[in-house]
Design a protein around this motif. Sequence first.
Motif: not given
Length: 234
Positions: A32-34, A53-54, A88-92
Amino acid sequence: MADIDNIKFSTLTFSYHSGDVYSIQATFQLAGGLLLNGYNQPVYNQFVLNFSDSGSDSLNGEISFSAELDAPSPNPDWQNAVNFKFLDLTSGASASKKSHGKIRGNNCPPPGAPTEELVGVLGSLDDYGARIKTVIMQRTGGDTQVTITTENINGEPTGYRIVGNMEHIIETGSGPVHTWAFEIEEDKIVDADNVFQFDFSSVDAEVGLPILFYAKGTDVNDVHQSDALLWIEQ
């Protein structure tokens, strides 16, 4: 299924640093690009790897295997160990049980057995003046390849080293427990025959695979302590 669930360790390496601290290196099967964006150990029995994502495609850090892990588990069939959780820091979203283990001795098995039953029983590398130097786990498809090296606690080059290994199943009141046993011999400089393959999906994460050591000429069935507990998501 969330992307974080699809991320797995490709390699996971522990190297002795000092005291309870080991260096930890890892590479990942990403999704997933993570990418890895930091880590922390909020409590003694949990290690959290953050993804976003980075970041990076690998880990280089430190982990503590605290003496608190020696305490018997509430469930006598399990050992206290460090649980590896991905976040996942983006989605939690988060995923637990990506790996579970410790490079630390414990009664084995059952893990919760009273220590007084084991007085006078050799079975820990400490008894032979040695310790685990490195543990390397590399997923190879259906199995994981595990390599273990040892070193002297006093820093001397010659001591007890690995000369063989085998799967060892111990029967308990709750059924058979898979372990891996390493034969060690004195007056050696380097480890030999110290690599094995194992399908970690064949054992529960909480149970893991205890790692035992026994001196050449002794009976592995007399060993009631482990020096490590390993498990990695297959």
